[in-house]
Design a protein around this motif. Structure first.
Motif, PDB file in Angstrom:
ATOM      1  N   PHE A  82       0.824  -1.190   0.000  1.00  0.00           N
ATOM      2  CA  PHE A  82       0.000   0.000   0.000  1.00  0.00           C
ATOM      3  C   PHE A  82       0.863   1.246   0.000  1.00  0.00           C
ATOM      4  N   ASN A  84       2.105   4.492   1.535  1.00  0.00           N
ATOM      5  CA  ASN A  84       2.381   4.715   2.964  1.00  0.00           C
ATOM      6  C   ASN A  84       2.491   3.408   3.742  1.00  0.00           C
ATOM      7  N   ALA A  86       1.098   1.147   5.206  1.00  0.00           N
ATOM      8  CA  ALA A  86       0.035   0.573   6.051  1.00  0.00           C
ATOM      9  C   ALA A  86       0.564  -0.525   6.960  1.00  0.00           C
ATOM     10  N   ILE A  87       1.651  -0.254   7.645  1.00  0.00           N
ATOM     11  CA  ILE A  87       2.178  -1.218   8.623  1.00  0.00           C
ATOM     12  C   ILE A  87       1.433  -1.017   9.937  1.00  0.00           C
ATOM     13  N   PHE A  88       0.955  -2.117  10.526  1.00  0.00           N
ATOM     14  CA  PHE A  88       0.175  -1.999  11.755  1.00  0.00           C
ATOM     15  C   PHE A  88       1.082  -1.558  12.903  1.00  0.00           C
ATOM     16  N   PRO A  89       0.761  -0.420  13.520  1.00  0.00           N
ATOM     17  CA  PRO A  89       1.663   0.084  14.564  1.00  0.00           C
ATOM     18  C   PRO A  89       1.632  -0.749  15.840  1.00  0.00           C
ATOM     19  N   HIS A  90       0.563  -1.533  16.028  1.00  0.00           N
ATOM     20  CA  HIS A  90       0.478  -2.299  17.271  1.00  0.00           C
ATOM     21  C   HIS A  90       1.092  -3.689  17.144  1.00  0.00           C
ATOM     22  N   PHE A  99       0.632 -11.451   9.208  1.00  0.00           N
ATOM     23  CA  PHE A  99      -0.802 -11.137   9.189  1.00  0.00           C
ATOM     24  C   PHE A  99      -1.612 -11.868   8.106  1.00  0.00           C
ATOM     25  N   PRO A 100      -1.190 -11.825   6.834  1.00  0.00           N
ATOM     26  CA  PRO A 100      -1.999 -12.497   5.799  1.00  0.00           C
ATOM     27  C   PRO A 100      -2.153 -13.993   6.054  1.00  0.00           C
ATOM     28  N   SER A 102      -1.893 -15.464   9.285  1.00  0.00           N
ATOM     29  CA  SER A 102      -2.572 -15.733  10.550  1.00  0.00           C
ATOM     30  C   SER A 102      -4.077 -15.512  10.440  1.00  0.00           C
ATOM     31  N   TYR A 131       9.240  -2.500  15.971  1.00  0.00           N
ATOM     32  CA  TYR A 131       7.965  -1.888  15.588  1.00  0.00           C
ATOM     33  C   TYR A 131       8.212  -0.869  14.482  1.00  0.00           C
ATOM     34  N   ARG A 133       7.660   2.197  14.129  1.00  0.00           N
ATOM     35  CA  ARG A 133       8.247   3.498  14.473  1.00  0.00           C
ATOM     36  C   ARG A 133       9.746   3.404  14.735  1.00  0.00           C
ATOM     37  N   ARG A 147       5.385  -8.632   3.593  1.00  0.00           N
ATOM     38  CA  ARG A 147       4.011  -8.973   3.944  1.00  0.00           C
ATOM     39  C   ARG A 147       3.189  -9.281   2.688  1.00  0.00           C
TER      40      ARG A 147
END
Lengths: 352, 278
Positions: A82, A84, A86-90, A99-100, A102, A131, A133, A147
């Protein structure tokens, strides 16, 4: 057909505005296909219809030979990078990449193995517990890439994935993305507004304008043989000289007879297209004839490997000429009278 | 930085002075005044033990915590979907929902509490409807018990929960939700694995602020509760106004204040936007 992608007369309207209009294209498995166009040309909407985020108002979206027009994104089995990232910050890097897999409930051992493999492929081994950040822009880009490929999708969509990176890193990532996609044999559909990126990476490019495909073909073909002034000007620098009808022939500035490689124009006026690097520059008086114009150097910019001349020809028209800084060339200083010429097959007559 | 801090201090000065004059100084005076009743520390500690571990106060502290917890949980369960709808609403719908949530703010708590009493009473609207529809045979006891207190307090505190959650939900990058969907997540998975974790700091903040406000409640439990639903703030009021045992009131105040400030410290840690990600 695993990995094949096709759009058949796909149209999308928002209110009274048609953002994608009757787009058809066929992409064979393993092709690196780029949708190129200015912002608002409909390229991102086209990609969104492939992804399933946007449903087409008309036409069909085919993936792997199956009609996917009304299948939600999760049923399409695509990999995606994507804008930007779109990496999940949490989630940490490993969890993001997993993720794809799990969400499909893959076994833990398989997830572990695939994540390790994908991270190795993007050279991020050892970053599993970081993470977003704590990562640089380039590293985040790699996470997004890992990913997208972790589930071994046959088709990967990429929406301006390198837009936020600086120039050096961009080039680096272009090579890497190309490399990975070739190694995995994945079909890639790549959206960008950067023409250089499109030319470097793609097997084929579709140039979009106002929701339509203006032209489609291999990079060299669309670059050297544009069908329209839009494509000519959008892909790099182009000279587009006014060409006026003179009987059944056309004449350029100052009545210069034109012998264009290809092109048919019905109107009284057209445009003569020729790339600056296809224009030869010589001292004044060198053989006049078709596709040859006398002029005077107005500007000479030394760009290193290339000298760019801005030459004023008849009727005040300006012609750009890029002369390779090859061994033993003579430089033409501003004010000097020169003769420009090009081969008929390097020029085209286009509708104005 | 120093200049900006100075400017900020100057702007905050009126409210700081007001806070000092109307809250800090009276409470300090009240607490120290009460302490002076005791000659020695051991006497003070002895009395504190006697007050705080006496049956009434102990039970009231447990009540306060229990009611606070139930109300907070209810507010979260009701408020989370409400905030979600609010965060997705646009234009007129957004304004309408927001107005419904915020408008009660402009009415006094007492008026709102009495309104609930009209609804929940033995002959109140709800009982009449239930009786009329034949759902119940006898009027339900909805008032002057724990249920009444919980209903009333949840209603009053809901906006705090909703607005706190709304702020967190509004900050969620919707491209992340779309990305999750694109990577094969079902809507339920997008919600549970992405949306909820990304709004977790809002949940923590909302729970803390609601609980902090709940344990200090006085009017609603006093009007809607029964004799066994005494909350600590009511007890403090009773000691000050009726039995005039100021030292006892002071000790309970210290406990309430300490709990509140501790929770507030946790809250401000979580409410910092920089900590939002995790």
């Amino acid at each position: 057909m695993e990995g094949a992608v096709a759009l058949e007369g796909v149209t999308k309207r928002y209110g009274s505005e048609t953002v994608v209009s009757d787009v058809s294209l066929t992409i064979p498995p393993g092709e690196f296909f780029t949708l190129l166009g200015p912002s608002g040309s409909g390229k991102t909407t086209t990609l969104s219809m492939l992804a399933g985020f946007v449903t087409a108002d008309a036409g069909r979206v085919m993936l792997n030979g199956q009609d996917m027009t009304h299948v939600p994104p999760r049923g399409r089995g695509l990999g995606m990078v994507f804008q930007n990232y779109a990496i999940f910050p949490h989630l940490d890097v490993a969890e993001n990449v997993a993720f794809p897999l799990s969400v499909k409930g893959a076994p833990k051992a398989e997830i572990q193995a695939r994540v390790t493999e994908a991270l190795a492929m993007v050279k991020l081994t050892g970053f599993e517990r970081r993470y977003a950040r704590q990562l640089s822009g380039g590293q985040q880009q790699r996470v997004a890439l890992a990913r997208a490929i972790v589930a071994h999708p046959r088709v990967v969509l990429m929406d301006e994935p390198l837009g936020a990176l600086d120039k050096n890193l961009r080039y680096h990532m272009q090579v890497e993305i190309k490399e990975i996609s070739r190694r995995l044999g994945t079909t890639v559909i790549y959206v960008t507004h950067d023409q250089e990126e499109a030319l470097t990476m793609s097997d084929r490019i579709a140039i979009m304008n106002h929701g339509r495909i203006a032209q489609m073909g291999p990079p060299r073909e669309v670059y050297e043989r544009p069908d329209s002034t839009f494509v000519a000007a959008f892909l790099g620098e182009a000279n587009l000289l006014v060409a006026r009808r003179d009987g059944d022939r056309f004449a350029g500035p100052g009545g210069m007879p034109i012998q264009a490689g290809v092109g048919r124009v019905e109107a009284a006026e057209g445009r003569l297209f020729v790339r600056p690097e296809k224009v030869s520059i010589a001292g004044a008086g060198a053989g006049a004839g078709p596709n040859s114009l006398p002029g005077r150097v107005r500007h000479a910019s030394f760009l290193g490997n290339v000298v760019r001349y801005e030459v004023e020809v008849a009727e005040g028209a300006l012609v750009l000429c890029d002369a390779a800084n090859a061994a033993g060339i003579t430089l033409h200083p501003p004010g000097e009278a020169v003769q420009l010429s090009w081969r008929a097959e390097d020029s085209r007559l286009l509708a104005a | 930085m120093p200049i900006r801090t100075q400017g900020a201090l100057l702007l905050l000065l009126p409210s700081l002075l007001l806070l000092a004059a109307l809250f800090l100084i009276p409470i300090a005076w009240f607490l120290f005044g009460s302490m002076q009743e005791f000659a020695t520390w051991s006497e003070l500690v002895e009395e504190a033990e006697a007050v705080l571990f006496s049956g009434g106060v102990g039970r009231s502290l447990v009540n306060t915590g229990w009611i606070g917890a139930v109300v907070t949980l209810l507010a979260l369960v009701i408020g989370y979907p409400m905030s979600y709808v609010l965060s997705r609403a646009r234009g007129l719908a957004f304004t309408a929902i927001l107005l419904c949530i915020v408008l009660p703010y402009f009415t006094s708590t007492i008026v709102r509490t009495y309104a609930w009493m009209v609804l929940l009473g033995r002959n109140g609207l709800i009982n009449q409807i239930l009786l009329g529809l034949g759902i119940v045979e006898e009027p339900l006891q909805l008032l002057y018990n724990r249920l009444g207190v919980v209903i009333g307090m949840t209603y009053v505190l809901l906006p705090y929960m909703v607005l706190t959650l709304y702020a967190a939900m509004k900050a969620v990058d919707h491209r992340l939700l779309q990305a999750a969907e694109g990577m094969g997540a079902t809507p339920a998975q997008v919600f549970r694995r992405v949306f909820v974790p990304l709004t977790m700091h809002g949940v923590v903040a909302g729970v803390l602020i609601t609980f902090i406000l709940a344990i200090g409640f006085f009017v609603t439990p006093a009007l809607m509760g029964g004799p066994s639903d005494v909350m600590i703030a009511m007890l403090i009021e009773r000691e000050v106004e009726i039995t005039q045992n100021w030292p006892a009131a002071a000790m309970m105040t210290v406990v309430l204040l300490a709990v509140t400030l501790t929770l507030y410290a946790v809250y401000s840690r979580f409410a910092e936007p920089g900590e939002a990600a995790r």
